[in-house]
Design a protein around this motif. Sequence first.
Motif, PDB file in Angstrom:
ATOM      1  N   ALA A  66      -2.979 -12.015   9.103  1.00 30.99           N
ATOM      2  CA  ALA A  66      -3.551 -12.911  10.113  1.00 30.99           C
ATOM      3  C   ALA A  66      -3.570 -14.374   9.690  1.00 30.99           C
ATOM      4  O   ALA A  66      -3.981 -15.231  10.476  1.00 30.99           O
ATOM      5  N   ASP A  99      -4.908 -16.951  12.529  1.00 30.06           N
ATOM      6  CA  ASP A  99      -4.415 -16.626  13.859  1.00 30.06           C
ATOM      7  C   ASP A  99      -5.240 -15.450  14.370  1.00 30.06           C
ATOM      8  O   ASP A  99      -5.045 -14.303  13.951  1.00 30.06           O
ATOM      9  N   ARG A 148      -5.548 -21.432   7.549  1.00 26.59           N
ATOM     10  CA  ARG A 148      -5.247 -21.265   8.967  1.00 26.59           C
ATOM     11  C   ARG A 148      -5.360 -19.790   9.335  1.00 26.59           C
ATOM     12  O   ARG A 148      -4.802 -18.925   8.644  1.00 26.59           O
ATOM     13  N   ASP A 153      -1.710 -24.052  19.049  1.00 30.84           N
ATOM     14  CA  ASP A 153      -0.948 -22.943  18.462  1.00 30.84           C
ATOM     15  C   ASP A 153      -1.293 -21.607  19.090  1.00 30.84           C
ATOM     16  O   ASP A 153      -0.651 -20.592  18.781  1.00 30.84           O
ATOM     17  N   ARG A 213      -5.195 -13.797  16.946  1.00 31.94           N
ATOM     18  CA  ARG A 213      -4.452 -12.748  17.640  1.00 31.94           C
ATOM     19  C   ARG A 213      -4.098 -11.589  16.714  1.00 31.94           C
ATOM     20  O   ARG A 213      -3.822 -10.488  17.177  1.00 31.94           O
ATOM     21  N   ARG A 214      -4.096 -11.846  15.409  1.00 28.51           N
ATOM     22  CA  ARG A 214      -3.739 -10.822  14.431  1.00 28.51           C
ATOM     23  C   ARG A 214      -4.946 -10.345  13.616  1.00 28.51           C
ATOM     24  O   ARG A 214      -4.786  -9.498  12.732  1.00 28.51           O
ATOM     25  N   CYS A 215      -6.103 -10.896  13.879  1.00 26.13           N
ATOM     26  CA  CYS A 215      -7.289 -10.634  13.065  1.00 26.13           C
ATOM     27  C   CYS A 215      -8.046  -9.401  13.567  1.00 26.13           C
ATOM     28  O   CYS A 215      -8.386  -9.301  14.749  1.00 26.13           O
ATOM     29  N   HIS A 257      -3.952 -19.944  18.535  1.00 25.82           N
ATOM     30  CA  HIS A 257      -4.619 -19.107  17.541  1.00 25.82           C
ATOM     31  C   HIS A 257      -6.021 -18.675  17.954  1.00 25.82           C
ATOM     32  O   HIS A 257      -6.651 -17.879  17.256  1.00 25.82           O
ATOM     33  N   HIS A 258      -6.502 -19.184  19.087  1.00 25.59           N
ATOM     34  CA  HIS A 258      -7.808 -18.760  19.593  1.00 25.59           C
ATOM     35  C   HIS A 258      -7.690 -17.516  20.472  1.00 25.59           C
ATOM     36  O   HIS A 258      -8.698 -17.004  20.954  1.00 25.59           O
ATOM     37  N   PRO A 264      -1.276 -17.399   8.904  1.00 26.08           N
ATOM     38  CA  PRO A 264       0.085 -17.951   8.867  1.00 26.08           C
ATOM     39  C   PRO A 264       0.287 -18.902   7.694  1.00 26.08           C
ATOM     40  O   PRO A 264       1.411 -19.153   7.277  1.00 26.08           O
ATOM     41  N   PHE A 266      -5.274 -26.006  16.404  1.00 23.50           N
ATOM     42  CA  PHE A 266      -5.598 -24.586  16.459  1.00 23.50           C
ATOM     43  C   PHE A 266      -5.420 -24.046  17.876  1.00 23.50           C
ATOM     44  O   PHE A 266      -4.818 -22.994  18.088  1.00 23.50           O
TER      45      PHE A 266
END
Length: 383
Positions: free
Chosen positions: A210, A218, A216, A46, A220-222, A48-49, A212, A43
């Motif tokens: 959000a 991400d 999972r 990637d 950054r999109r949430c 995703h944080h 992918p 996580f």
Amino acid sequence: MSQKAAARLKASLRKKAEELGFDACAIADADAIPQAPGRLRQFLADGHHATMAWMAETETRRGAPRELWADTRRIVTLAMTYAGEGDPLAPLQDSRAAAISVYARNRDYHDIIKGRLKELAQHLLAQARRQGVEGAVKVFVDTAPVMEKPLAQAAGLGWQGKHTNLVSRDLGSWFFLAEIFTDLPLPVDAAETDHCGSCRACLDVCPTDAFPAAYRLDARRCISYLTIEHKGPIPDEFRAAMGNRIYGCDDCLAACPWNKFAQVAREAKLQARADLEAPPLAELLTLDDTRFRALFSGSPIKRIGRDRFLRNVLIAAGNSGERGLASRVEPLLDDESALVRGAAVWALRRLVEKTELARLAARHEPGEPDADVLAEWAAAQRQ
């Protein structure tokens, strides 16, 4: 401690937990989530944080309970529901109002749960002491590097759904989690299995894509991340998708069919305040710091501060199509916060004609503007 004594201690713990308002209580072994460190590592790798650097900084302690407290033997996991009555997404239908995540429509859950959790932990120690056993505990309510959702699944409270949140066959998804770490040898419960099946309702409903892949997220999109944790301007690509969501997003939770079993919150302080169910954007746009703090005293919303909150409200205003809101937005072009000024420019781009925007630009010429504000004005001139 004998098995019978441990079983009696567990029964007493569960009874007390129910008396204190918890809706579920289950126990996991401290070594029950060996897969968690690897998943966390991926996580983070990637990205995703997003900007939540504290997740990487606490990676080792977060991935394994014994790294957080070496003496941990068992983890008591608890759930307290915060579900409301009616459609949780109803505010999304009124573009003149703001949509606030269900969990944040009243008191900060940390304040409500922490005291009861401490009381429950002391009860556990007192009952163990009566049996001649000394123990130790540590309590956590989403304020320490604890992998609470994998631990709750290992304890049998529910399973992590495809939206990565915990889902319970008894409670649905609308509940908070809390933990008691202890060195007492309490009997453990069986882990829960995944019951999502082929359903992908939570994935398909996400306004910003959000996820992918299933299981999972991400950040950054949430929208929850963007409106709460993200400190800078909202990336332009997500602004329209935010709609009128000004604090958090409940779409993926609300879409889950298991929520037909959700129970309305027993705790009055977790039930929605009437003034926060769908507050008018026009009123929120006028908040200065003092009024913001007064309105959200005791609320989790208070922690993001007035400037980030106004940033979100301005995005919602821009998405509303309500031209009458322009008069509430215009004064914010001169706000002390560059974050607010930039969002105000964007909102006006969506609410007024280009000629009117040019007039406003001339009236509100910044002296030494922030780079982000300049970028917003430049985008306005290109529209």
